[in-house]
Design a protein around this motif. Structure first.
Motif, mmCIF file in Angstrom:
data_model
loop_
_atom_site.group_PDB
_atom_site.id
_atom_site.type_symbol
_atom_site.label_atom_id
_atom_site.label_comp_id
_atom_site.label_asym_id
_atom_site.label_seq_id
_atom_site.Cartn_x
_atom_site.Cartn_y
_atom_site.Cartn_z
ATOM 1 N N VAL A 21 0.831 -1.197 0.000
ATOM 2 C CA VAL A 21 0.000 0.000 0.000
ATOM 3 C C VAL A 21 0.870 1.253 0.000
ATOM 4 C CG1 VAL A 21 -1.722 1.284 1.332
ATOM 5 C CG2 VAL A 21 -1.871 -1.186 1.181
ATOM 6 N N GLU A 22 2.005 1.194 0.722
ATOM 7 C CA GLU A 22 2.886 2.349 0.849
ATOM 8 C C GLU A 22 3.934 2.413 -0.259
ATOM 9 O OE1 GLU A 22 2.950 -0.147 3.172
ATOM 10 O OE2 GLU A 22 1.522 0.600 4.624
ATOM 11 N N GLN A 23 3.755 1.698 -1.335
ATOM 12 C CA GLN A 23 4.753 1.619 -2.383
ATOM 13 C C GLN A 23 5.077 2.996 -2.962
ATOM 14 O OE1 GLN A 23 3.894 -0.208 -6.330
ATOM 15 N NE2 GLN A 23 5.283 -1.777 -5.565
ATOM 16 N N ASP A 24 6.376 3.263 -3.095
ATOM 17 C CA ASP A 24 6.861 4.528 -3.639
ATOM 18 C C ASP A 24 7.189 4.330 -5.121
ATOM 19 O OD1 ASP A 24 8.081 6.911 -4.249
ATOM 20 O OD2 ASP A 24 9.762 6.649 -2.869
ATOM 21 N N PRO A 25 6.421 4.909 -6.042
ATOM 22 C CA PRO A 25 6.654 4.698 -7.473
ATOM 23 C C PRO A 25 8.059 5.110 -7.920
ATOM 24 C CG PRO A 25 4.555 5.788 -7.133
ATOM 25 C CD PRO A 25 5.238 5.743 -5.812
ATOM 26 N N GLN A 26 8.606 6.162 -7.330
ATOM 27 C CA GLN A 26 9.958 6.609 -7.684
ATOM 28 C C GLN A 26 10.994 5.564 -7.264
ATOM 29 O OE1 GLN A 26 10.949 9.003 -9.527
ATOM 30 N NE2 GLN A 26 13.146 8.974 -9.112
ATOM 31 N N ALA A 27 10.844 5.006 -6.073
ATOM 32 C CA ALA A 27 11.774 3.985 -5.598
ATOM 33 C C ALA A 27 11.689 2.729 -6.466
ATOM 34 C CB ALA A 27 11.492 3.650 -4.141
ATOM 35 N N VAL A 28 10.501 2.370 -6.897
ATOM 36 C CA VAL A 28 10.321 1.203 -7.763
ATOM 37 C C VAL A 28 11.012 1.439 -9.108
ATOM 38 C CG1 VAL A 28 8.623 -0.191 -9.012
ATOM 39 C CG2 VAL A 28 8.190 0.487 -6.648
ATOM 40 N N ARG A 29 10.867 2.635 -9.655
ATOM 41 C CA ARG A 29 11.512 2.969 -10.922
ATOM 42 C C ARG A 29 13.030 2.883 -10.805
ATOM 43 N NH1 ARG A 29 14.442 6.381 -13.070
ATOM 44 N NH2 ARG A 29 14.420 7.810 -11.316
ATOM 45 N N TRP A 31 14.727 1.110 -8.701
ATOM 46 C CA TRP A 31 15.084 -0.304 -8.557
ATOM 47 C C TRP A 31 15.133 -0.995 -9.916
ATOM 48 C CZ3 TRP A 31 17.206 -4.159 -6.192
ATOM 49 C CH2 TRP A 31 16.863 -5.454 -6.535
ATOM 50 N N HIS A 32 14.092 -0.806 -10.722
ATOM 51 C CA HIS A 32 14.031 -1.486 -12.020
ATOM 52 C C HIS A 32 15.048 -0.959 -13.019
ATOM 53 C CE1 HIS A 32 10.726 -4.285 -11.598
ATOM 54 N NE2 HIS A 32 10.092 -3.380 -10.876
ATOM 55 N N GLU A 33 15.325 0.316 -12.990
ATOM 56 C CA GLU A 33 16.211 0.915 -13.992
ATOM 57 C C GLU A 33 17.676 0.945 -13.583
ATOM 58 O OE1 GLU A 33 14.637 4.745 -14.970
ATOM 59 O OE2 GLU A 33 12.768 3.915 -15.773
ATOM 60 N N SER A 35 19.168 -0.292 -9.870
ATOM 61 C CA SER A 35 19.652 -1.274 -8.899
ATOM 62 C C SER A 35 19.628 -2.698 -9.447
ATOM 63 C CB SER A 35 18.819 -1.205 -7.616
ATOM 64 O OG SER A 35 18.880 0.084 -7.060
ATOM 65 N N ARG A 36 18.502 -3.103 -10.003
ATOM 66 C CA ARG A 36 18.365 -4.480 -10.483
ATOM 67 C C ARG A 36 19.368 -4.817 -11.581
ATOM 68 N NH1 ARG A 36 13.960 -7.237 -13.922
ATOM 69 N NH2 ARG A 36 14.143 -9.391 -13.269
ATOM 70 N N PRO A 37 19.545 -3.964 -12.610
ATOM 71 C CA PRO A 37 20.549 -4.286 -13.628
ATOM 72 C C PRO A 37 21.968 -4.380 -13.055
ATOM 73 C CG PRO A 37 19.045 -2.623 -14.459
ATOM 74 C CD PRO A 37 18.746 -2.795 -13.007
ATOM 75 N N ALA A 38 22.296 -3.539 -12.069
ATOM 76 C CA ALA A 38 23.626 -3.590 -11.462
ATOM 77 C C ALA A 38 23.833 -4.910 -10.718
ATOM 78 C CB ALA A 38 23.817 -2.416 -10.516
ATOM 79 N N ILE A 39 22.813 -5.370 -10.004
ATOM 80 C CA ILE A 39 22.901 -6.641 -9.278
ATOM 81 C C ILE A 39 23.032 -7.797 -10.259
ATOM 82 C CG2 ILE A 39 21.633 -8.240 -7.791
ATOM 83 C CD1 ILE A 39 20.451 -5.696 -6.433
ATOM 84 N N ARG A 40 22.254 -7.759 -11.334
ATOM 85 C CA ARG A 40 22.326 -8.832 -12.339
ATOM 86 C C ARG A 40 23.698 -8.892 -12.988
ATOM 87 N NH1 ARG A 40 16.836 -10.353 -14.994
ATOM 88 N NH2 ARG A 40 18.321 -11.495 -16.242
#
Length: 59
Positions: A21-29, A31-33, A35-40
């Motif tokens: 419910v408290e999801q932050d759209p900016q933080a999600v963006r 992560w996807h653009e 953080s996630r690619p760097a971890i992969r």
């Protein structure tokens, strides 16, 4: 997420909600653009990737 059950006295798997419910759209963006690619990329280079999930146990 694991939760204690009163009838069995053990732990059972509980499915989390699809989206917080408290999801932050900016933080999600970010992560996807970013953080996630760097971890992969690190994982492809042989780095160990561990996932830690917050867990709450209740009695």
């Amino acid at each position: 997420m694991w939760a204690s059950t009163s009838n069995a006295g053990g732990l059972t798997f509980q499915r989390p909600d699809k989206r917080a419910v408290e999801q932050d759209p900016q933080a999600v963006r970010v992560w996807h653009e970013e953080s996630r690619p760097a971890i992969r990329a690190q994982a492809k280079e042989g780095a160990a990737v561990c996932r830690a999930l917050p867990v709450r146990l209740s009695s």
